[in-house]
Design a protein around this motif. Structure first.
Motif, mmCIF file in Angstrom:
data_model
loop_
_atom_site.group_PDB
_atom_site.id
_atom_site.type_symbol
_atom_site.label_atom_id
_atom_site.label_comp_id
_atom_site.label_asym_id
_atom_site.label_seq_id
_atom_site.Cartn_x
_atom_site.Cartn_y
_atom_site.Cartn_z
ATOM 1 N N CYS A 11 46.961 29.351 -70.008
ATOM 2 C CA CYS A 11 48.392 29.114 -70.177
ATOM 3 C C CYS A 11 48.744 27.669 -69.854
ATOM 4 C CB CYS A 11 49.189 30.062 -69.298
ATOM 5 S SG CYS A 11 48.813 31.799 -69.619
ATOM 6 N N LYS A 12 48.702 26.836 -70.877
ATOM 7 C CA LYS A 12 49.086 25.435 -70.737
ATOM 8 C C LYS A 12 49.754 25.024 -72.039
ATOM 9 C CE LYS A 12 47.440 20.910 -69.467
ATOM 10 N NZ LYS A 12 47.357 19.912 -70.471
ATOM 11 N N LEU A 13 50.988 24.584 -71.931
ATOM 12 C CA LEU A 13 51.735 24.218 -73.135
ATOM 13 C C LEU A 13 51.443 22.784 -73.568
ATOM 14 C CD1 LEU A 13 55.213 25.799 -72.392
ATOM 15 C CD2 LEU A 13 53.371 26.711 -73.796
ATOM 16 N N ASP A 14 51.284 22.606 -74.861
ATOM 17 C CA ASP A 14 51.084 21.296 -75.453
ATOM 18 C C ASP A 14 52.406 20.537 -75.394
ATOM 19 O OD1 ASP A 14 49.211 19.615 -77.329
ATOM 20 O OD2 ASP A 14 51.188 19.635 -78.302
ATOM 21 N N ARG A 25 51.139 30.244 -78.947
ATOM 22 C CA ARG A 25 52.533 30.696 -79.055
ATOM 23 C C ARG A 25 53.466 29.724 -78.346
ATOM 24 N NH1 ARG A 25 52.631 36.448 -76.438
ATOM 25 N NH2 ARG A 25 51.105 35.411 -75.085
ATOM 26 N N THR A 26 54.751 29.807 -78.681
ATOM 27 C CA THR A 26 55.770 29.029 -77.985
ATOM 28 C C THR A 26 56.121 29.734 -76.687
ATOM 29 O OG1 THR A 26 57.654 30.201 -78.946
ATOM 30 C CG2 THR A 26 56.785 28.307 -80.199
ATOM 31 N N ILE A 30 56.064 33.768 -75.908
ATOM 32 C CA ILE A 30 55.334 34.320 -74.763
ATOM 33 C C ILE A 30 56.280 35.144 -73.891
ATOM 34 C CG2 ILE A 30 54.141 33.723 -72.618
ATOM 35 C CD1 ILE A 30 53.102 31.185 -74.169
ATOM 36 N N ALA A 31 57.405 34.548 -73.523
ATOM 37 C CA ALA A 31 58.352 35.208 -72.615
ATOM 38 C C ALA A 31 58.975 36.458 -73.228
ATOM 39 C CB ALA A 31 59.445 34.226 -72.207
ATOM 40 N N GLY A 32 59.201 36.433 -74.533
ATOM 41 C CA GLY A 32 59.872 37.554 -75.178
ATOM 42 C C GLY A 32 58.956 38.553 -75.850
#
Length: 69
Positions: A11-14, A25-26, A30-32
């Motif tokens: 889990c690391k966002l670009d 995923r955005t 992820i959250a939804g």
């Protein structure tokens, strides 16, 4: 039918695209995820190969077992 999450535990966002380096995923996807309809989950899954290509990450080997449209 329940469509499983594409999460692979990385889990690391670009910073440029906003996509996760593990699942592509955005943060909103992820959250939804739990509240998305199967149609919306399918749409996310269909977008992942192109996102992975852009991010330069390989396809998750379990995709075919998890995602069965």
């Amino acid at each position: 039918m329940t469509i499983e999450s594409p999460c692979v535990g990385i889990c690391k966002l670009d910073e440029v695209t906003g996509w996760c380096h593990g699942c592509a995923r955005t943060i909103n996807e992820i959250a939804g995820w739990r509240s998305l309809s199967d149609a919306d989950r399918t749409s996310v899954w269909e977008a992942l190969p192109r996102r992975r290509e852009i991010l330069g990450i390989e396809k998750n080997s379990s995709d075919k077992e998890i995602f069965k449209p």
